[in-house]
Scaffold this active site. Structure first.
Site, PDB file in Angstrom:
ATOM      1  N   CYS A 396       0.848  -1.271  -0.038  1.00 56.41           N
ATOM      2  CA  CYS A 396       0.001  -0.132   0.057  1.00 56.41           C
ATOM      3  C   CYS A 396       0.934   1.205  -0.012  1.00 56.41           C
ATOM      4  O   CYS A 396       0.318   2.439  -0.054  1.00 56.41           O
ATOM      5  CB  CYS A 396      -1.045   0.086   1.296  1.00 56.41           C
ATOM      6  SG  CYS A 396      -2.550  -0.772   0.921  1.00 56.41           S
ATOM      7  N   LYS A 399       0.756   3.297  -3.352  1.00 60.57           N
ATOM      8  CA  LYS A 399      -0.440   4.048  -3.812  1.00 60.57           C
ATOM      9  C   LYS A 399      -0.272   5.559  -3.929  1.00 60.57           C
ATOM     10  O   LYS A 399       0.773   6.048  -3.433  1.00 60.57           O
ATOM     11  CB  LYS A 399      -1.575   3.878  -2.616  1.00 60.57           C
ATOM     12  CG  LYS A 399      -2.108   2.699  -2.434  1.00 60.57           C
ATOM     13  CD  LYS A 399      -3.164   2.521  -1.242  1.00 60.57           C
ATOM     14  CE  LYS A 399      -4.584   3.401  -1.904  1.00 60.57           C
ATOM     15  NZ  LYS A 399      -5.707   3.250  -0.967  1.00 60.57           N
ATOM     16  N   ASP A 428     -16.913   5.177  -0.424  1.00 56.30           N
ATOM     17  CA  ASP A 428     -16.931   4.269   0.810  1.00 56.30           C
ATOM     18  C   ASP A 428     -15.804   3.109   0.370  1.00 56.30           C
ATOM     19  O   ASP A 428     -14.977   3.500  -0.520  1.00 56.30           O
ATOM     20  CB  ASP A 428     -18.165   3.602   0.812  1.00 56.30           C
ATOM     21  CG  ASP A 428     -18.525   3.356   2.390  1.00 56.30           C
ATOM     22  OD1 ASP A 428     -17.329   2.604   2.912  1.00 56.30           O
ATOM     23  OD2 ASP A 428     -19.399   3.555   2.975  1.00 56.30           O
ATOM     24  N   ASP A 429     -15.580   2.304   1.230  1.00 53.75           N
ATOM     25  CA  ASP A 429     -14.505   1.156   0.802  1.00 53.75           C
ATOM     26  C   ASP A 429     -14.853   0.394  -0.421  1.00 53.75           C
ATOM     27  O   ASP A 429     -13.953  -0.083  -1.140  1.00 53.75           O
ATOM     28  CB  ASP A 429     -14.443   0.185   2.077  1.00 53.75           C
ATOM     29  CG  ASP A 429     -13.822   1.114   3.248  1.00 53.75           C
ATOM     30  OD1 ASP A 429     -13.108   2.101   2.970  1.00 53.75           O
ATOM     31  OD2 ASP A 429     -13.813   0.507   4.359  1.00 53.75           O
ATOM     32  N   ASP A 446      -9.400  -5.991 -18.077  1.00 52.72           N
ATOM     33  CA  ASP A 446      -8.451  -5.747 -18.728  1.00 52.72           C
ATOM     34  C   ASP A 446      -7.488  -4.702 -18.340  1.00 52.72           C
ATOM     35  O   ASP A 446      -7.893  -3.686 -17.970  1.00 52.72           O
ATOM     36  CB  ASP A 446      -8.837  -5.713 -20.227  1.00 52.72           C
ATOM     37  CG  ASP A 446      -7.939  -6.472 -21.226  1.00 52.72           C
ATOM     38  OD1 ASP A 446      -6.586  -6.419 -20.836  1.00 52.72           O
ATOM     39  OD2 ASP A 446      -8.051  -6.710 -22.337  1.00 52.72           O
ATOM     40  N   ASP A 469     -15.379  -6.233 -24.810  1.00 51.00           N
ATOM     41  CA  ASP A 469     -16.017  -7.487 -24.512  1.00 51.00           C
ATOM     42  C   ASP A 469     -17.263  -7.567 -24.016  1.00 51.00           C
ATOM     43  O   ASP A 469     -18.014  -8.537 -24.366  1.00 51.00           O
ATOM     44  CB  ASP A 469     -15.297  -8.076 -23.039  1.00 51.00           C
ATOM     45  CG  ASP A 469     -13.500  -8.475 -23.344  1.00 51.00           C
ATOM     46  OD1 ASP A 469     -13.527  -8.916 -24.612  1.00 51.00           O
ATOM     47  OD2 ASP A 469     -12.806  -8.243 -22.539  1.00 51.00           O
ATOM     48  N   GLY A 519     -12.165   2.950  -8.214  1.00 52.48           N
ATOM     49  CA  GLY A 519     -10.978   2.479  -8.806  1.00 52.48           C
ATOM     50  C   GLY A 519      -9.727   2.385  -7.598  1.00 52.48           C
ATOM     51  O   GLY A 519      -9.797   2.592  -6.438  1.00 52.48           O
ATOM     52  N   HIS A 520      -8.581   2.308  -8.228  1.00 50.91           N
ATOM     53  CA  HIS A 520      -7.443   2.101  -7.493  1.00 50.91           C
ATOM     54  C   HIS A 520      -6.165   2.821  -8.103  1.00 50.91           C
ATOM     55  O   HIS A 520      -6.037   2.730  -9.603  1.00 50.91           O
ATOM     56  CB  HIS A 520      -6.830   0.630  -7.090  1.00 50.91           C
ATOM     57  CG  HIS A 520      -5.704   0.614  -6.219  1.00 50.91           C
ATOM     58  ND1 HIS A 520      -5.814   0.882  -4.961  1.00 50.91           N
ATOM     59  CD2 HIS A 520      -4.447   0.483  -6.643  1.00 50.91           C
ATOM     60  CE1 HIS A 520      -4.500   0.535  -4.405  1.00 50.91           C
ATOM     61  NE2 HIS A 520      -3.941   0.344  -5.393  1.00 50.91           N
ATOM     62  N   THR A 521      -5.401   3.454  -7.673  1.00 50.58           N
ATOM     63  CA  THR A 521      -4.077   4.073  -8.105  1.00 50.58           C
ATOM     64  C   THR A 521      -3.025   3.588  -7.503  1.00 50.58           C
ATOM     65  O   THR A 521      -2.906   3.336  -6.220  1.00 50.58           O
ATOM     66  CB  THR A 521      -4.070   5.627  -8.246  1.00 50.58           C
ATOM     67  OG1 THR A 521      -4.260   6.216  -6.907  1.00 50.58           O
ATOM     68  CG2 THR A 521      -5.201   5.964  -9.118  1.00 50.58           C
TER      69      THR A 521
END
Length: 731
Positions: A396, A399, A428-429, A446, A469, A519-521
């Protein structure tokens, strides 16, 4: 790391990019913004008009040059600057931030003061638009050589005079009779090329033009441009197509930005090529006026400014003292006369000779060769040990910072859905969505590292690729989650990259009201992007790729070749317009194509991506036990893909895709064809491959081609089960 942005691909920037690619002293992220992929070299343009040179001989490939310099290349038109916020406003993307800015956008003929110029005249600049108009004139002359051509060139400076010589040559070669060409050169001065301070060459040029039946009108001021020609203050009226080659002007957004300018709106710079009003802004070439040593707007000065411009930009970024640049006071002017001869002027001296043309040709070709013969550079770091990047954490700890994410999301407009219970509007989470009772949830994921040096375009391409897809399954996209990987760097640089990346994603999502729900970075060595996509589908409407039937026709909706083209670009062995074509294909959605195929009764569909055409076709065939015949001659192919394959430039995934060959029946001669290799070329944001009844195939194909998918093609058919192991046969 600082953000350095080049606006424009003029001569000075081209030289600076080449030098940056050879060796950069600074740790900076370089971005080039240009509205064209190919920038013209002014020294050879008259010869191009005459027909002595081809297009690529006279243009610098900016996309390839930017790749060599490891710079981002943003193909867009600049609309303005916000110097307080340090951003560049573009026509088709979010603002691009910078720490340092350099302008080299050339100039345009002044058209505002004469009625009708903007509507009816062909401006000599911007050059790409002029060349398009000139090509139409040539096409007309080629198609109707027995019809008269009437051309009026307004502006008898060096540019207009040289253009007159070369236009005369080009059209004289095409028209059936010399008298069919009526060419006028209109100039308000007392002599042609009045700024060269050489009356002798002006008289010689006028005499030579008149010997070629070019009508020279001196001391004539055009007061109106009409659909049929021009009207002068004296009452003279001339009929013909009007080419406007008058005094240079700057775009209005330069002065509107607050930059200090001269009385004509050009950026004022000091001896270091830096703006006195904004020290983080530099300018060179025609758009710049040196405050203490002004010079004419000529390519010779732009070429000389490239090296000192780059050195001072690097010094500014490093916090070092800038060096003064002093342009030469006198320069040799070489002016072609359309017959492979040239005038040379040096002060009061002038002469004309074929030797001068050959000398000029040698100089010009040598200048252009430096941009086509780019060396293979080692990309190992040249920075001292104390400047090496710190050790970055994993887990983490990798991040991206919360403030960077918040700043990047600010200003983006996200679609919302009533059935998104928890999303970005109330973070939220995790996101929560309500699935309608009568529908199925379809999910796909993808991710891949960036294949293009433009974060905004990458966002668009990856989004189209991932959504494809869902379209190939018959689902309606509902929502997505984003996984973004940003290169290590300063927070403000990362924020700029992430904002461009997400803006590209959101632009595609907004078109079809697809929600971004989270999302996540994270940080890594290379930019990357992926999407998890959610779609909805009626239980009785599942579109499976294996539902093939004997006798069906195979339709492919996009051209093949992205894998080999981008493999070639990584090695600096492609051409800018080839990549432009590939990008145009990759940013095209498969949504409409899927709808058309389904409306025409397609029973099986898949999108052609990483495993290549052969791999994805085998996935369709293997459960059914049927066989496919593929016609190599009918495969749609992106421009340049054959050339790169013939040079052995293939994707690193292609060898693994070749494992499909055990199921392919092919002759030795067919295997040697570059078209055959395209069966294994991995596609990014590729087209749809669908099976459709023969009675519907041609109607479907016409609908696809007229509905925005012109490259769609019938590439084969489904036949009875094979006797041997082969499930694909090449015809």
């Amino acid at each position: 790391m600082s953000d350095l942005v080049f606006v424009g691909g003029g001569h000075s920037h081209a030289i600076a990019l080449k030098m940056w690619g050879m060796q950069s002293r600074t740790k900076a992220r370089l971005t080039l913004i240009s509205d064209v992929t190919y920038t013209p070299y002014s020294g050879m343009l008259p010869g191009y008009v005459a027909g002595f040179y081809g297009y690529e001989e006279t243009h610098i490939d900016l996309r390839r040059l930017a790749h060599f310099a490891q710079a981002d290349f943003l193909k867009d038109q600049v609309m303005g600057l916000d110097l307080d916020q340090k951003v560049v406003h573009c026509a088709n993307r979010p603002p691009v931030r910078f720490d340092y800015l350099s302008l080299d956008i050339g100039s345009t003929p002044a058209t505002e003061t004469v009625p009708g110029v903007k509507t009816y005249a062909i401006a000599a600049k911007p050059v790409p638009q002029f060349l398009d108009a000139w090509q139409r004139i040539l096409d007309t002359a080629n198609q109707a050589p027995d019809q008269p051509q009437r051309i009026i060139i307004v502006g008898g400076g060096a540019g207009g005079t040289e253009l007159a010589f070369n236009i005369h040559h080009a059209l004289s070669q095409r028209l059936a009779l010399p008298e069919l060409l009526e060419l006028h050169l209109v100039h308000r001065g007392q002599q042609l090329m009045g700024t060269n301070q050489n009356p002798g060459v002006s008289r010689q040029a006028k005499k030579l033009l008149q010997q070629r039946n070019v009508q020279v009108h001196l001391q004539e001021t055009v007061v109106e441009v009409m659909p049929t020609g021009v009207r002068c203050q004296s009452g003279l009226v001339l009929t013909g197509k009007v080419i406007w080659v008058t005094q240079a002007a700057a775009p209005s957004w330069i002065k509107e930005s607050g930059l200090q300018t001269d009385n004509r709106g050009f950026v004022l710079v000091d001896q270091t090529l830096r703006s006195p009003s904004h020290p983080f802004v530099f300018a060179a070439g025609d758009i710049a006026t040196m405050r203490d040593e002004p010079r004419p707007k000529a390519g010779v000065f732009a070429v000389r400014q490239g090296k000192p411009l780059l050195r001072n930009l690097q010094r500014a970024i490093l916090g070092e003292t800038l060096e003064a640049y002093h342009p030469q006071k006198r320069y040799l002017a070489l002016i072609g006369t359309g017959d492979k001869q040239a005038f040379a002027t040096w002060g009061k001296l002038s002469w004309r000779s074929p030797l001068l043309w050959r000398w000029k040709d040698h100089i010009d070709r040598k200048f252009m060769a430096q941009f086509s013969d780019l060396p293979q550079m080692s990309r190992t770091s040249e920075f001292p040990a104390q400047e090496q990047p710190k050790m970055y954490c994993a887990g983490c700890g990798a991040k991206v910072g919360k403030d960077i994410l918040a700043s990047s999301l600010k200003g983006l407009n996200f679609p919302t859905h009533a059935d998104v219970i928890v999303g970005l509007d109330q973070p939220d989470d995790a996101a929560i969505i309500q699935i309608p009772r009568d529908q199925l949830l379809v999910q796909t994921i993808d991710y891949f590292p960036s294949l293009i040096n433009d974060p905004f375009l990458l966002g668009q391409i990856v989004t189209h690729h991932c959504l494809s897809d869902l379209y190939s399954m018959g689902a309606t996209p509902h929502s997505v989650l984003v996984l973004a990987t940003l290169p290590h760097g300063k927070a403000r640089v990362q924020q700029g990259i992430l904002q461009q990346l997400l803006a590209g994603v959101v632009e595609i999502l907004n078109r079809d009201n697809i929600a971004l729900i989270g999302g996540h970075t994270n940080e890594a060595d290379q930019l990357g992007l992926g999407l998890t996509c959610n779609g909805l589908l009626q239980k009785d409407a599942i579109w499976r790729k294996t539902e093939l039937k004997r006798g069906q026709i195979l339709i492919l909706t996009k051209s093949l070749g992205t894998g080999t083209l981008f493999a070639a670009e990584m090695q600096g062995k492609t051409k800018g317009h080839w990549i432009d074509g590939a990008i145009a294909s990759m940013v095209q959605s498969n949504k409409t194509a899927a709808e058309i195929l389904r409306n025409h009764g397609a029973t099986a569909c898949t999108d052609v991506t990483g495993f290549g055409l052969a791999g994805h076709l085998l996935e369709m065939l293997q459960p059914s036990g049927l066989r496919a015949e593929i016609h190599l001659d009918q495969l749609p192919i992106l421009e340049g893909a054959r050339e790169t394959l013939q040079r052995g430039l293939t994707s690193s995934l292609a060898p693994q895709n070749h494992t499909a060959e055990q199921f392919i029946q092919v002759t030795p001669a067919q295997r040697q064809r570059s078209d055959y290799e395209l069966l294994f070329d991995p596609q990014t944001s590729g087209g749809l491959l669908a099976a459709i009844a023969p009675e519907n195939a041609h109607t479907c194909l016409k609908t696809l081609q007229s509905g925005g998918h012109p490259q769609s093609a019938i590439i084969g058919r489904i036949v009875k089960s094979p006797v041997s192991q082969a499930q694909i046969s090449i015809t």
